[in-house]
Design a protein around this motif. Structure first.
Motif, PDB file in Angstrom:
ATOM      1  N   ARG A  84     -11.023 -13.761  -3.996  1.00 33.74           N
ATOM      2  CA  ARG A  84      -9.973 -12.312  -5.474  1.00 33.74           C
ATOM      3  C   ARG A  84      -9.803 -10.476  -4.926  1.00 33.74           C
ATOM      4  O   ARG A  84      -8.572 -10.132  -5.273  1.00 33.74           O
ATOM      5  N   ILE A 127      -8.108  -9.911  -1.348  1.00 34.66           N
ATOM      6  CA  ILE A 127      -7.292 -10.731  -1.296  1.00 34.66           C
ATOM      7  C   ILE A 127      -6.664  -9.234  -2.297  1.00 34.66           C
ATOM      8  O   ILE A 127      -5.544  -9.003  -1.811  1.00 34.66           O
ATOM      9  N   SER A 128      -6.890  -9.374  -3.256  1.00 38.00           N
ATOM     10  CA  SER A 128      -6.124  -7.662  -4.174  1.00 38.00           C
ATOM     11  C   SER A 128      -6.770  -6.082  -2.949  1.00 38.00           C
ATOM     12  O   SER A 128      -5.563  -5.658  -3.111  1.00 38.00           O
ATOM     13  N   ALA A 161      -3.973  -5.847  -0.390  1.00 38.23           N
ATOM     14  CA  ALA A 161      -2.726  -6.635  -1.300  1.00 38.23           C
ATOM     15  C   ALA A 161      -2.197  -5.097  -1.423  1.00 38.23           C
ATOM     16  O   ALA A 161      -1.230  -4.215  -0.788  1.00 38.23           O
ATOM     17  N   THR A 162      -3.218  -4.808  -1.951  1.00 42.32           N
ATOM     18  CA  THR A 162      -3.070  -2.692  -3.010  1.00 42.32           C
ATOM     19  C   THR A 162      -2.518  -2.035  -1.332  1.00 42.32           C
ATOM     20  O   THR A 162      -1.985  -1.406  -1.506  1.00 42.32           O
ATOM     21  N   VAL A 205      -3.942 -17.042  -1.490  1.00 41.70           N
ATOM     22  CA  VAL A 205      -3.096 -15.499  -2.402  1.00 41.70           C
ATOM     23  C   VAL A 205      -2.404 -16.172  -3.419  1.00 41.70           C
ATOM     24  O   VAL A 205      -2.825 -15.817  -4.834  1.00 41.70           O
ATOM     25  N   TYR A 232      -4.628 -17.660  -6.662  1.00 40.02           N
ATOM     26  CA  TYR A 232      -5.779 -16.652  -7.085  1.00 40.02           C
ATOM     27  C   TYR A 232      -3.991 -16.006  -7.971  1.00 40.02           C
ATOM     28  O   TYR A 232      -4.919 -15.136  -9.012  1.00 40.02           O
ATOM     29  N   PHE A 233      -3.469 -15.141  -7.250  1.00 38.38           N
ATOM     30  CA  PHE A 233      -2.618 -14.553  -8.184  1.00 38.38           C
ATOM     31  C   PHE A 233      -0.971 -15.554  -8.060  1.00 38.38           C
ATOM     32  O   PHE A 233      -0.139 -15.703  -7.317  1.00 38.38           O
ATOM     33  N   LYS A 239       3.021 -11.652  -7.801  1.00 46.05           N
ATOM     34  CA  LYS A 239       2.806 -10.421  -6.728  1.00 46.05           C
ATOM     35  C   LYS A 239       2.347  -9.222  -7.149  1.00 46.05           C
ATOM     36  O   LYS A 239       0.956  -8.668  -6.494  1.00 46.05           O
ATOM     37  N   ASP A 283       0.350  -9.321 -10.661  1.00 42.44           N
ATOM     38  CA  ASP A 283      -1.225  -9.318 -10.406  1.00 42.44           C
ATOM     39  C   ASP A 283      -2.148  -8.752  -9.150  1.00 42.44           C
ATOM     40  O   ASP A 283      -3.021  -7.938  -9.732  1.00 42.44           O
ATOM     41  N   MET A 284      -1.515  -8.502  -7.791  1.00 43.82           N
ATOM     42  CA  MET A 284      -2.229  -8.616  -7.166  1.00 43.82           C
ATOM     43  C   MET A 284      -2.637  -6.640  -7.035  1.00 43.82           C
ATOM     44  O   MET A 284      -3.241  -6.285  -6.442  1.00 43.82           O
ATOM     45  N   ASP A 344      -4.969  -5.333 -11.390  1.00 45.22           N
ATOM     46  CA  ASP A 344      -5.129  -6.463 -11.440  1.00 45.22           C
ATOM     47  C   ASP A 344      -6.369  -6.592 -12.392  1.00 45.22           C
ATOM     48  O   ASP A 344      -7.457  -7.079 -12.069  1.00 45.22           O
TER      49      ASP A 344
END
Length: 218
Positions: free
Chosen positions: A24, A27-28, A31-32, A59, A62-63, A66, A68-69, A72
């Motif tokens: 998680r 991915i976050s 993504a950020t 992806v 977990y989220f 979008k 939410d990434m 978070d």
């Protein structure tokens, strides 16, 4: 035998949960990084999956959204003011507890208070989707605070008093959060921002003292 099985299962369960948290976070983080580099709206789920080296389905598992990434720590943000009220000290009013908590957050330059850095602040400011999401989080935080104040004062959740108090307290926090963002986007250092906002926060909370100074005293 039963104890041996339980002992064997517990480390495996802990390992799975640890792996989930790592995935998680990965991915976050990826993504950020992409959101900052190329814009939130312009970044696709497929690009995030490639960067994180996971399946696109992983992806979205977990989220689901979008945004939410990018944001978070939503539950921590939403529950922060309510938690402060619920854990205030004996003889402490809700206003005093929230004031002290904000002062502590500013001194620590806590990201949840708004100290997320210029790249992150710009990412949100440039994205209509994230700006709307942030406003929604402020609204949810105010609602959670209203419920906490109702419980603290023994009032009904529909009572206008805790809802009004939450609106006033939530507004001050919302204004100060935005102020930190503004100063961040103006390329002020975190130390400068903390010093400026500490003074401004004192004036903002002072304005609420006549109305809420004795409200919801523990």
């Amino acid at each position: 035998m039963g104890n041996e099985t339980s002992t064997a299962v517990e480390p495996m369960t802990g390992l799975r949960e640890s792996k989930k948290r790592e995935t998680r976070q990965l991915i976050s983080d990826q993504a950020t990084r992409l959101f900052i580099a190329q814009g939130f709206e312009e970044t696709t789920i497929a690009e995030i999956a490639v960067a994180a080296r996971v399946a696109k389905k992983t992806v979205t598992n977990y989220f689901p959204r979008k945004e939410d990434m990018a944001l978070d720590h939503q539950e921590e943000f939403v529950g922060s003011l309510a938690h402060t009220v619920a854990t205030r000290g004996a003889g402490e009013s809700a206003l005093t507890a929230l004031r002290h908590a904000f002062e502590t957050a500013v001194a620590a330059q806590n990201p949840v208070a708004g100290f997320a850095g210029p790249d992150f602040a710009r990412m949100i400011d440039d994205s209509p989707t994230l700006s709307v999401c942030l406003r929604s989080l402020h609204d949810r935080r105010e609602e959670a605070l209203a419920n906490a104040l109702a419980q603290a004062t023994g009032s009904a959740t529909a009572d206008i008093t805790p809802r009004t108090a939450a609106a006033l307290l939530g507004a001050v926090h919302r204004v100060l959060f935005r102020r930190i963002q503004e100063l961040t986007l103006a390329d002020r250092t975190n130390d400068d921002i903390a010093q400026a906002v500490a003074d401004e926060a004192a004036r903002a909370f002072d304005m609420l003292e006549p109305a809420l100074g004795d409200y919801a005293v523990a």
